[in-house]
Motif scaffolding. Sequence first.
Motif, PDB file in Angstrom:
ATOM      1  N   ARG A 165      -7.095   6.356  -6.586  1.00 54.70           N
ATOM      2  CA  ARG A 165      -7.965   5.347  -6.982  1.00 54.70           C
ATOM      3  C   ARG A 165      -9.891   5.137  -5.541  1.00 54.70           C
ATOM      4  NH1 ARG A 165      -3.906   0.200  -7.446  1.00 54.70           N
ATOM      5  NH2 ARG A 165      -2.026   1.159  -8.272  1.00 54.70           N
ATOM      6  N   ASN A 166      -9.083   5.231  -4.564  1.00 51.93           N
ATOM      7  CA  ASN A 166     -10.471   5.302  -3.724  1.00 51.93           C
ATOM      8  C   ASN A 166      -9.819   5.742  -2.292  1.00 51.93           C
ATOM      9  OD1 ASN A 166      -8.177   3.291  -2.615  1.00 51.93           O
ATOM     10  ND2 ASN A 166      -8.270   1.846  -3.457  1.00 51.93           N
ATOM     11  N   ASP A 167     -10.933   5.364  -1.855  1.00 48.86           N
ATOM     12  CA  ASP A 167     -10.642   6.751   0.288  1.00 48.86           C
ATOM     13  C   ASP A 167     -10.181   5.945   0.860  1.00 48.86           C
ATOM     14  OD1 ASP A 167     -13.230   7.595  -0.764  1.00 48.86           O
ATOM     15  OD2 ASP A 167     -14.927   5.932   0.107  1.00 48.86           O
ATOM     16  N   ALA A 168      -9.329   4.593   0.985  1.00 47.29           N
ATOM     17  CA  ALA A 168      -8.772   4.126   1.416  1.00 47.29           C
ATOM     18  C   ALA A 168      -7.040   5.022   0.839  1.00 47.29           C
ATOM     19  CB  ALA A 168      -8.159   2.794   1.343  1.00 47.29           C
ATOM     20  N   GLY A 169      -6.951   5.333  -0.616  1.00 40.90           N
ATOM     21  CA  GLY A 169      -5.523   6.256  -0.939  1.00 40.90           C
ATOM     22  C   GLY A 169      -6.066   7.278  -0.957  1.00 40.90           C
ATOM     23  N   ALA A 170      -6.731   8.047  -0.928  1.00 39.86           N
ATOM     24  CA  ALA A 170      -7.239   9.647  -0.562  1.00 39.86           C
ATOM     25  C   ALA A 170      -7.054   9.528   0.555  1.00 39.86           C
ATOM     26  CB  ALA A 170      -8.620   9.761  -0.884  1.00 39.86           C
ATOM     27  N   GLU A 171      -7.029   8.793   1.748  1.00 35.50           N
ATOM     28  CA  GLU A 171      -6.950   8.915   3.121  1.00 35.50           C
ATOM     29  C   GLU A 171      -5.634   8.780   3.405  1.00 35.50           C
ATOM     30  OE1 GLU A 171      -9.381   6.664   5.678  1.00 35.50           O
ATOM     31  OE2 GLU A 171     -10.684   7.207   4.986  1.00 35.50           O
ATOM     32  N   GLN A 172      -4.455   8.303   2.784  1.00 30.49           N
ATOM     33  CA  GLN A 172      -3.348   8.387   3.047  1.00 30.49           C
ATOM     34  C   GLN A 172      -2.523   9.972   2.242  1.00 30.49           C
ATOM     35  OE1 GLN A 172      -1.595   5.426   4.694  1.00 30.49           O
ATOM     36  NE2 GLN A 172       0.055   7.788   4.111  1.00 30.49           N
ATOM     37  N   SER A 173      -3.400   9.781   1.677  1.00 33.34           N
ATOM     38  CA  SER A 173      -2.167  11.614   0.886  1.00 33.34           C
ATOM     39  C   SER A 173      -2.962  12.891   1.693  1.00 33.34           C
ATOM     40  CB  SER A 173      -3.413  11.764  -0.391  1.00 33.34           C
ATOM     41  OG  SER A 173      -2.620  10.720  -1.134  1.00 33.34           O
ATOM     42  N   LEU A 430     -10.146   4.083 -15.433  1.00 34.16           N
ATOM     43  CA  LEU A 430     -10.150   2.503 -15.650  1.00 34.16           C
ATOM     44  C   LEU A 430      -9.619   2.043 -14.379  1.00 34.16           C
ATOM     45  CD1 LEU A 430     -10.035   1.946 -19.153  1.00 34.16           C
ATOM     46  CD2 LEU A 430     -12.296   2.497 -18.177  1.00 34.16           C
ATOM     47  N   ASP A 431     -10.215   1.166 -14.229  1.00 34.23           N
ATOM     48  CA  ASP A 431      -9.756   0.313 -12.676  1.00 34.23           C
ATOM     49  C   ASP A 431      -8.493  -0.605 -12.765  1.00 34.23           C
ATOM     50  OD1 ASP A 431     -11.480  -1.581 -13.014  1.00 34.23           O
ATOM     51  OD2 ASP A 431     -13.248  -0.798 -11.205  1.00 34.23           O
ATOM     52  N   GLU A 432      -8.949  -2.140 -12.194  1.00 32.16           N
ATOM     53  CA  GLU A 432      -8.370  -3.556 -12.848  1.00 32.16           C
ATOM     54  C   GLU A 432      -8.896  -4.325 -13.461  1.00 32.16           C
ATOM     55  OE1 GLU A 432      -8.297  -2.039  -9.459  1.00 32.16           O
ATOM     56  OE2 GLU A 432      -7.010  -2.536  -8.304  1.00 32.16           O
ATOM     57  N   ASN A 433     -10.267  -4.007 -13.112  1.00 31.72           N
ATOM     58  CA  ASN A 433     -11.702  -5.143 -13.678  1.00 31.72           C
ATOM     59  C   ASN A 433     -11.979  -4.173 -15.261  1.00 31.72           C
ATOM     60  OD1 ASN A 433     -11.582  -6.744 -12.048  1.00 31.72           O
ATOM     61  ND2 ASN A 433     -12.359  -5.427 -10.773  1.00 31.72           N
ATOM     62  N   GLY A 434     -10.771  -2.519 -15.943  1.00 24.85           N
ATOM     63  CA  GLY A 434     -11.047  -2.228 -16.934  1.00 24.85           C
ATOM     64  C   GLY A 434     -13.180  -1.897 -16.736  1.00 24.85           C
ATOM     65  N   LYS A 435     -13.143  -0.902 -15.547  1.00 21.38           N
ATOM     66  CA  LYS A 435     -14.151  -0.682 -15.287  1.00 21.38           C
ATOM     67  C   LYS A 435     -14.046   1.263 -15.383  1.00 21.38           C
ATOM     68  CE  LYS A 435     -18.069  -1.179 -12.257  1.00 21.38           C
ATOM     69  NZ  LYS A 435     -19.027  -1.430 -10.383  1.00 21.38           N
ATOM     70  N   GLU A 436     -14.609   2.566 -15.289  1.00 22.68           N
ATOM     71  CA  GLU A 436     -14.220   3.215 -15.778  1.00 22.68           C
ATOM     72  C   GLU A 436     -14.875   4.162 -13.459  1.00 22.68           C
ATOM     73  OE1 GLU A 436     -16.634   7.275 -17.435  1.00 22.68           O
ATOM     74  OE2 GLU A 436     -14.895   6.413 -18.273  1.00 22.68           O
ATOM     75  N   GLN A 437     -14.380   4.588 -13.539  1.00 21.43           N
ATOM     76  CA  GLN A 437     -14.082   4.683 -11.550  1.00 21.43           C
ATOM     77  C   GLN A 437     -13.766   6.619 -11.451  1.00 21.43           C
ATOM     78  OE1 GLN A 437     -16.090   3.357  -9.545  1.00 21.43           O
ATOM     79  NE2 GLN A 437     -15.432   0.983 -10.284  1.00 21.43           N
ATOM     80  N   PRO A 438     -14.383   7.237 -11.094  1.00 19.64           N
ATOM     81  CA  PRO A 438     -14.584   8.215 -10.395  1.00 19.64           C
ATOM     82  C   PRO A 438     -12.809   8.671  -9.557  1.00 19.64           C
ATOM     83  CG  PRO A 438     -16.259   7.864  -9.293  1.00 19.64           C
ATOM     84  CD  PRO A 438     -15.838   6.654  -9.618  1.00 19.64           C
ATOM     85  N   MET A 439     -12.051   9.431  -9.683  1.00 13.61           N
ATOM     86  CA  MET A 439     -11.068   9.605  -8.805  1.00 13.61           C
ATOM     87  C   MET A 439     -11.218  10.694  -7.704  1.00 13.61           C
ATOM     88  SD  MET A 439      -7.930  10.726 -11.940  1.00 13.61           S
ATOM     89  CE  MET A 439      -7.681  10.420 -13.126  1.00 13.61           C
ATOM     90  N   VAL A 440     -11.078   9.551  -6.361  1.00 13.84           N
ATOM     91  CA  VAL A 440     -11.367  10.353  -5.156  1.00 13.84           C
ATOM     92  C   VAL A 440      -9.948  11.659  -4.843  1.00 13.84           C
ATOM     93  CG1 VAL A 440     -11.326   9.892  -2.739  1.00 13.84           C
ATOM     94  CG2 VAL A 440     -12.063   8.259  -4.604  1.00 13.84           C
ATOM     95  N   MET A 441     -10.373  11.957  -4.191  1.00 13.32           N
ATOM     96  CA  MET A 441     -10.055  13.686  -4.428  1.00 13.32           C
ATOM     97  C   MET A 441      -8.818  14.209  -3.011  1.00 13.32           C
ATOM     98  SD  MET A 441     -10.635  15.846  -7.847  1.00 13.32           S
ATOM     99  CE  MET A 441     -10.146  17.610  -7.177  1.00 13.32           C
ATOM    100  N   GLY A 442      -8.461  14.986  -2.696  1.00  8.74           N
ATOM    101  CA  GLY A 442      -8.284  16.059  -1.787  1.00  8.74           C
ATOM    102  C   GLY A 442      -7.462  17.421  -1.921  1.00  8.74           C
ATOM    103  N   CYS A 443      -7.762  18.172  -1.355  1.00 12.02           N
ATOM    104  CA  CYS A 443      -7.372  19.814  -2.048  1.00 12.02           C
ATOM    105  C   CYS A 443      -6.653  20.268  -0.569  1.00 12.02           C
ATOM    106  CB  CYS A 443      -8.162  20.412  -2.663  1.00 12.02           C
ATOM    107  SG  CYS A 443      -9.190  21.456  -1.515  1.00 12.02           S
TER     108      CYS A 443
END
Length: 580
Positions: A165-173, A430-443
């Motif tokens: 969902r966000n940078d914090a999640g991507a850093e955990q992944s 769609l985030d918690e507020n129904g707003k469209e956001q790009p997914m944050v990726m890692g490979c």
Amino acid sequence: MLFSRFFAPTLKEAPADAEVVSHKLLLRAGMIRRLTSGVYSYLPLALRSLGKISDIVREEMGKGGAVELLMPTAQPAELWQESGRWDHYGKELLRFKDRHDRDCCLGPTHEEVITDLVRRDVKSYRQLPVNLFQIQTKFRDEIRPRFGLMRGREFIMKDAYSFDRNDAGAEQSYKDMFDAYTRAFERLGLRFRSVEADSGSIGGSFSHEFMVLANTGEDVIAACTSCSYAANTERAIVRWDGVKSEAVPPAHETRATPNAHTVEEVAAFLNVPASSIIKTMLLDVDGKAVAALVRGDRELNIPKVKTLLGADTAELASAEQVTVWSGAPVGFAGPVALNVETVVADLELQAGPPAGGGWVTGANKGDAHHVNVWLDRDAKVTRYADIRVITDGDCCAKCGGQMEFPRGIEVGHVFKLGTKYSAPMRCVFLDENGKEQPMVMGCYGIGISRVLAACIEQNHDENGIVFPPPIAPFDLMLLNLDAKDEAISARAKELHDLFEAMGIQTLLDDREERPGVKFKDADLIGIPMQIVLGGKSLARGVIEAKDRRSGEKVELPAEGFAEAFAAWRTKVYQGWGLNV
């Protein structure tokens, strides 16, 4: 498994075109055979090792939260055009048209395919994070494939992709995958180091490479001897603790330097040290002219310039571009009155030449250089930054400790991609507020077939491969020195069945060959444990055991063999730092 029914066509000599140790030994040990340039068949011994590598990687990926799938090798051009890589990836991308005249490629990697897959089915923040991986054949049309499995055109790779969902999640992944890689390489029994790395054609904000340490490695690692900091030479930070000089030299002047193009030639002609010369390197950065300045005894780090300027591409200018941008042939460009908008200078140039005085630079005309140049007075430097390659004598950027430069073989790479692919390909949720956001990726990639080659580069001797137990195609090689003797053959079968019952994968050499041939093949193939059955030893009530790694031979009692063998096996594994 009986060697007589196995397929392992060993060779006494390596083919002439085999260059590195792993290539020679993989061919000689009957593990691979070349089909065409950079493309190999994996024979049964190699396939068994590749299977073990894959299983360990698969298990650790699962522990890290990744789920396995399998994607197609052939990919449509449309996806690559969406991401913008169709025109930028280069000739390594093998392109073709199908029967309907549609552009396609053989996948060198799968960022576009996985992004398309996820964007179709993941719509809500509640479905994130997602982490998917595969183990699959890739194809990169290398211009000069070489070194066998080290740099082939077709290879086996584990590639994984995370969506958050966000940078914090991507850093955990990213951390989860980094930890999974660390566990995997530890289990594989390899000496390795994780290093900060440049993201290259994959892109993204930061990345780490996993390097198997080997004297024959293609890459040089900059590693601190006092702390954990390590990076490849494209990424390694150069620490500069110098002071900006205030000793301004006299006005610069021009000197004729006929036929002196290189730093060495200019230094000899003007009788100055190379460290008093500024190399002005002209680069094509995203189609624009950029001048990069480094000391004459230093090497420019082009990836650092690319990262510094946030560019997609950066390469040395052609001879024609150098002439157009500087007004001079190659070797005579300089920063004084240079008609280039962006001029980046290395940090240490602020201190002035180590020998004192001013700098020597190209004069932007043939056969001429300037002397007594002072950058703040005579040139227009856009910015000072770390843009050179780290060298022996530089200190650690983190702790100031001494750096060393071992060689390594890249076998794994983890990237934080951000929205490099999700934004242009509209992989959104769609985030918690129904707003469209790009997914944050890692490979995250591991070269499965390259791990096999790197293992051999690290583990071999004059007699052949020395496999770490976790990667060896078999756990034990059982040599029957007289296959025509019924009593010995019966005892060999008993031991084979005993080992298999103990969960020890055993290759029984039952061939009607001379003992010398069997000994040489056993050492060549490099299975960690060897048990030797011969009439003389059996008559004395002992069975010979050999540790392939140390070469140590011991005699185990034929009576109570299982217990004695178990104790010896534990010792062999401990020699590798492993538990049975």
